[in-house]
Design a protein around this motif. Sequence first.
Motif, PDB file in Angstrom:
ATOM      1  N   ARG A 254      -8.633   6.296   0.914  1.00 23.96           N
ATOM      2  CA  ARG A 254      -9.059   5.318  -0.098  1.00 23.96           C
ATOM      3  C   ARG A 254      -8.200   4.063  -0.043  1.00 23.96           C
ATOM      4  O   ARG A 254      -8.713   2.940  -0.120  1.00 23.96           O
ATOM      5  CB  ARG A 254      -9.010   5.977  -1.488  1.00 23.96           C
ATOM      6  CG  ARG A 254     -10.047   7.077  -1.653  1.00 23.96           C
ATOM      7  CD  ARG A 254      -9.756   8.007  -2.815  1.00 23.96           C
ATOM      8  NE  ARG A 254      -8.578   8.835  -2.578  1.00 23.96           N
ATOM      9  CZ  ARG A 254      -8.189   9.833  -3.375  1.00 23.96           C
ATOM     10  NH1 ARG A 254      -8.898  10.101  -4.483  1.00 23.96           N
ATOM     11  NH2 ARG A 254      -7.113  10.544  -3.097  1.00 23.96           N
ATOM     12  N   THR A 255      -6.902   4.260   0.136  1.00 19.68           N
ATOM     13  CA  THR A 255      -5.998   3.119   0.284  1.00 19.68           C
ATOM     14  C   THR A 255      -6.311   2.349   1.561  1.00 19.68           C
ATOM     15  O   THR A 255      -6.281   1.107   1.575  1.00 19.68           O
ATOM     16  CB  THR A 255      -4.538   3.606   0.298  1.00 19.68           C
ATOM     17  OG1 THR A 255      -4.232   4.172  -0.983  1.00 19.68           O
ATOM     18  CG2 THR A 255      -3.565   2.475   0.579  1.00 19.68           C
TER      19      THR A 255
ATOM     20  N   ARG B  41       0.856  -1.175   0.000  1.00 19.88           N
ATOM     21  CA  ARG B  41       0.000   0.000   0.000  1.00 19.88           C
ATOM     22  C   ARG B  41       0.898   1.232   0.000  1.00 19.88           C
ATOM     23  O   ARG B  41       2.001   1.217   0.541  1.00 19.88           O
ATOM     24  CB  ARG B  41      -0.939   0.009   1.204  1.00 19.88           C
ATOM     25  CG  ARG B  41      -0.262  -0.091   2.556  1.00 19.88           C
ATOM     26  CD  ARG B  41      -1.255  -0.013   3.692  1.00 19.88           C
ATOM     27  NE  ARG B  41      -1.880   1.318   3.761  1.00 19.88           N
ATOM     28  CZ  ARG B  41      -2.925   1.596   4.528  1.00 19.88           C
ATOM     29  NH1 ARG B  41      -3.462   0.657   5.292  1.00 19.88           N
ATOM     30  NH2 ARG B  41      -3.429   2.805   4.549  1.00 19.88           N
ATOM     31  N   SER B  42       0.410   2.333  -0.597  1.00 14.17           N
ATOM     32  CA  SER B  42       1.294   3.477  -0.737  1.00 14.17           C
ATOM     33  C   SER B  42       0.521   4.774  -0.902  1.00 14.17           C
ATOM     34  O   SER B  42      -0.661   4.783  -1.260  1.00 14.17           O
ATOM     35  CB  SER B  42       2.207   3.290  -1.963  1.00 14.17           C
ATOM     36  OG  SER B  42       3.146   4.339  -2.078  1.00 14.17           O
ATOM     37  N   ASP B  43       1.227   5.874  -0.643  1.00 13.49           N
ATOM     38  CA  ASP B  43       0.773   7.168  -1.119  1.00 13.49           C
ATOM     39  C   ASP B  43       1.136   7.247  -2.609  1.00 13.49           C
ATOM     40  O   ASP B  43       1.601   6.268  -3.202  1.00 13.49           O
ATOM     41  CB  ASP B  43       1.388   8.303  -0.298  1.00 13.49           C
ATOM     42  CG  ASP B  43       2.896   8.201  -0.135  1.00 13.49           C
ATOM     43  OD1 ASP B  43       3.403   7.068  -0.036  1.00 13.49           O
ATOM     44  OD2 ASP B  43       3.568   9.236  -0.091  1.00 13.49           O
TER      45      ASP B  43
ATOM     46  N   PHE C 234      -1.044  -0.776  -4.447  1.00  9.68           N
ATOM     47  CA  PHE C 234      -2.252   0.024  -4.608  1.00  9.68           C
ATOM     48  C   PHE C 234      -2.052   1.333  -3.859  1.00  9.68           C
ATOM     49  O   PHE C 234      -1.401   1.377  -2.822  1.00  9.68           O
ATOM     50  CB  PHE C 234      -3.505  -0.721  -4.146  1.00  9.68           C
ATOM     51  CG  PHE C 234      -3.533  -1.122  -2.701  1.00  9.68           C
ATOM     52  CD1 PHE C 234      -4.202  -0.357  -1.751  1.00  9.68           C
ATOM     53  CD2 PHE C 234      -2.906  -2.284  -2.278  1.00  9.68           C
ATOM     54  CE1 PHE C 234      -4.243  -0.730  -0.422  1.00  9.68           C
ATOM     55  CE2 PHE C 234      -2.942  -2.681  -0.943  1.00  9.68           C
ATOM     56  CZ  PHE C 234      -3.620  -1.905  -0.008  1.00  9.68           C
ATOM     57  N   HIS C 235      -2.632   2.406  -4.411  1.00 10.59           N
ATOM     58  CA  HIS C 235      -2.335   3.715  -3.839  1.00 10.59           C
ATOM     59  C   HIS C 235      -3.434   4.722  -4.150  1.00 10.59           C
ATOM     60  O   HIS C 235      -4.227   4.545  -5.074  1.00 10.59           O
ATOM     61  CB  HIS C 235      -1.002   4.238  -4.393  1.00 10.59           C
ATOM     62  CG  HIS C 235      -1.088   4.754  -5.806  1.00 10.59           C
ATOM     63  ND1 HIS C 235      -1.262   6.096  -6.104  1.00 10.59           N
ATOM     64  CD2 HIS C 235      -1.041   4.106  -6.996  1.00 10.59           C
ATOM     65  CE1 HIS C 235      -1.307   6.257  -7.418  1.00 10.59           C
ATOM     66  NE2 HIS C 235      -1.177   5.071  -7.978  1.00 10.59           N
ATOM     67  N   CYS C 236      -3.446   5.807  -3.370  1.00 12.16           N
ATOM     68  CA  CYS C 236      -4.234   6.992  -3.687  1.00 12.16           C
ATOM     69  C   CYS C 236      -3.283   8.175  -3.602  1.00 12.16           C
ATOM     70  O   CYS C 236      -2.172   8.102  -4.116  1.00 12.16           O
ATOM     71  CB  CYS C 236      -5.454   7.126  -2.782  1.00 12.16           C
ATOM     72  SG  CYS C 236      -5.114   7.103  -1.004  1.00 12.16           S
TER      73      CYS C 236
ATOM     74  N   GLY D 272      -2.324   7.647   0.669  1.00 15.53           N
ATOM     75  CA  GLY D 272      -2.206   6.270   1.132  1.00 15.53           C
ATOM     76  C   GLY D 272      -2.906   6.051   2.451  1.00 15.53           C
ATOM     77  O   GLY D 272      -2.554   5.135   3.201  1.00 15.53           O
TER      78      GLY D 272
ATOM     79  N   ASP E 182      -4.530   2.118  -9.066  1.00 22.18           N
ATOM     80  CA  ASP E 182      -4.604   3.545  -8.786  1.00 22.18           C
ATOM     81  C   ASP E 182      -6.025   3.886  -8.340  1.00 22.18           C
ATOM     82  O   ASP E 182      -6.967   3.817  -9.125  1.00 22.18           O
ATOM     83  CB  ASP E 182      -4.233   4.311 -10.061  1.00 22.18           C
ATOM     84  CG  ASP E 182      -4.165   5.814  -9.867  1.00 22.18           C
ATOM     85  OD1 ASP E 182      -4.583   6.306  -8.799  1.00 22.18           O
ATOM     86  OD2 ASP E 182      -3.703   6.508 -10.802  1.00 22.18           O
ATOM     87  N   LEU E 183      -6.184   4.257  -7.072  1.00 19.44           N
ATOM     88  CA  LEU E 183      -7.497   4.547  -6.500  1.00 19.44           C
ATOM     89  C   LEU E 183      -7.833   6.032  -6.531  1.00 19.44           C
ATOM     90  O   LEU E 183      -8.886   6.436  -6.028  1.00 19.44           O
ATOM     91  CB  LEU E 183      -7.550   4.042  -5.052  1.00 19.44           C
ATOM     92  CG  LEU E 183      -7.203   2.562  -4.850  1.00 19.44           C
ATOM     93  CD1 LEU E 183      -7.131   2.241  -3.354  1.00 19.44           C
ATOM     94  CD2 LEU E 183      -8.205   1.648  -5.536  1.00 19.44           C
TER      95      LEU E 183
END
Length: 261
Positions: free
Chosen positions: A154-155, A39-41, A146-148, A151, A64-65
């Motif tokens: 939404r992440t 998970r990430s920013d 996966f990220h927004c 992070g 990409d969220l």
Amino acid sequence: MQQTLTLDQAEPNLAPVNLRDLGGLPVDGGVTRSGVLLRSDDVSVMPAAFAQQMIDDGVRSVIDLRSPEEALLTGRGPLTLPGVNYHHLALTASVSVPENISRELMSASATPELVGAWYADLVESQARQLAVGVTLVAMNDGATVFHCAAGKDRTGVFAAVVLSLLGAATETISADYAATASRLPRLYPRLRAILGQLIPETQLTAGQDQGAMMGAHAASMDAMQRILVERHGSVAEPIRRAGLSDSVIALLRGRLVDAHD
């Protein structure tokens, strides 16, 4: 027309500060496997060398969220080599929270209960997108990131859905969400550099008490989980109703869970 921000225009050294592996967390029957789901920013403006290291470490899929306007601003970024799949599954229509509740959520008086209620609404309204994302994770041969933007929200919702499907305890899910809190002092300056054109400066001031929405309180994720259990019986039930099958959940477990001996 809004132009895409190129890496040359972005500030240097914008490596993610909220990037972390979801491995090692206790779930039903074992622990989550390391090196499979991250998970990430925002990963779209990371240095090319950082992206190459992620690819060398096995990342083969990006979820990409972010909203369409965020994706338009900075694009996909350097995770673009052949063999790396990109999936844009927007969980919000804009960078900000829905207009009808944004003022309340962004106020200094916003409570974890209010934030959790928004997260629960997000799970319900975006259940199909979340089901698609879970399916992509289950079927990816390599690691998925996966990220927004931060992070966090939404992440955090996506992570909570995945961990819930794997049988993680409420406390485990909330603790994973709250791990972002220690990264906020470095995270908000990074967001200002990336999203300064889209978000008011006052919403991205690190260290200012702006209510639960700008923090990462375990109580917010506790509230989301409680609300969804009250409404549906479980956090994952809306995702199941949106089309996530038992066979895909079994694939997800096979990909992500190291079983106890």
